[in-house]
Write a protein that holds these residues in place. Sequence first.
Motif, PDB file in Angstrom:
ATOM      1  N   GLN A  62      24.408  -0.947   0.552  1.00 47.41           N
ATOM      2  CA  GLN A  62      24.430  -2.412   0.535  1.00 47.41           C
ATOM      3  C   GLN A  62      24.617  -2.985   1.938  1.00 47.41           C
ATOM      4  OE1 GLN A  62      26.264  -4.877  -2.676  1.00 47.41           O
ATOM      5  NE2 GLN A  62      27.690  -5.462  -1.061  1.00 47.41           N
ATOM      6  N   ALA A  89      21.875  -6.601  -4.226  1.00 41.64           N
ATOM      7  CA  ALA A  89      23.296  -6.245  -4.281  1.00 41.64           C
ATOM      8  C   ALA A  89      23.776  -6.134  -5.722  1.00 41.64           C
ATOM      9  CB  ALA A  89      24.120  -7.284  -3.525  1.00 41.64           C
ATOM     10  N   ILE A  92      22.689  -2.788  -6.913  1.00 43.47           N
ATOM     11  CA  ILE A  92      23.466  -1.729  -6.278  1.00 43.47           C
ATOM     12  C   ILE A  92      24.817  -1.562  -6.970  1.00 43.47           C
ATOM     13  CG2 ILE A  92      24.702  -1.105  -4.152  1.00 43.47           C
ATOM     14  CD1 ILE A  92      22.364  -2.360  -2.600  1.00 43.47           C
ATOM     15  N   GLN A  93      25.427  -2.674  -7.384  1.00 42.33           N
ATOM     16  CA  GLN A  93      26.753  -2.627  -7.996  1.00 42.33           C
ATOM     17  C   GLN A  93      26.711  -2.400  -9.503  1.00 42.33           C
ATOM     18  OE1 GLN A  93      29.427  -5.820  -6.485  1.00 42.33           O
ATOM     19  NE2 GLN A  93      27.797  -6.261  -5.010  1.00 42.33           N
ATOM     20  N   TRP A 120      32.946  -2.740   0.871  1.00 37.24           N
ATOM     21  CA  TRP A 120      31.826  -3.576   0.449  1.00 37.24           C
ATOM     22  C   TRP A 120      31.637  -4.785   1.366  1.00 37.24           C
ATOM     23  CZ3 TRP A 120      28.407  -2.184  -3.243  1.00 37.24           C
ATOM     24  CH2 TRP A 120      28.793  -1.218  -4.165  1.00 37.24           C
TER      25      TRP A 120
END
Length: 215
Positions: A62, A89, A92-93, A120
């Motif tokens: 990220q 993002a 990604i999470q 993060w």
Amino acid sequence: LDRGRCAQRRRMMTPADRLFSYFPLMMTVASLMALGVFAQWPSLWSAALLVFVVYFLPPIVQRIMFRWAPLKHGISPIDGRTFSPWLAAHNIQAFYDALPYLESLLRVFPGFYSMWLRMWGARVGYGVEWPVRMDVLDRHLMDIGNRVVFSREVELCAHVRQKTDGAGSRVLVRPVRVGSYAFIGAGARIGPGASVPHNANVPALTVVGVNESYG
């Protein structure tokens, strides 16, 4: 008609959007491979590989993505015509949203979860008390002061999606801010752009909405 719209949106996805949409699947495959290596050859190195893949790889990806396409606060489209850093993002999470116990495990050890959020890109002070069960979305958009206490089932969310007539959708992205020594009661919800002042006592089930300031 709905199927046609969905197909049209898929066609409008940029190549980068499409690539990041597969990130949860890629994380699952990479984690299973690392777990297989650890099971086959249990050692400190294989354990370190597993931990790196599960907890370190997504924040690193990220951060690299944000270097290439910085995230802008405010309202931006997520209609597929241009690349959306927020949507990337979000994908990604998503791995941790699907497997929340991985994130909960970090909260068992004092200080570990705060350090992970800093990876993060979040700003987190010292001595923050995290419950095992809570939801933190947009982990990179948290601004938490010192000695904040969160009760169980709290939700921190730094985005809200907005539908538009015939033009896809947009997202409002703004950081969540909680001042030092604040207490957040069980089940409270704090939204994008919301702020909780220092020493505030937020009762259970309170909702601090978009761009609101508690108190």
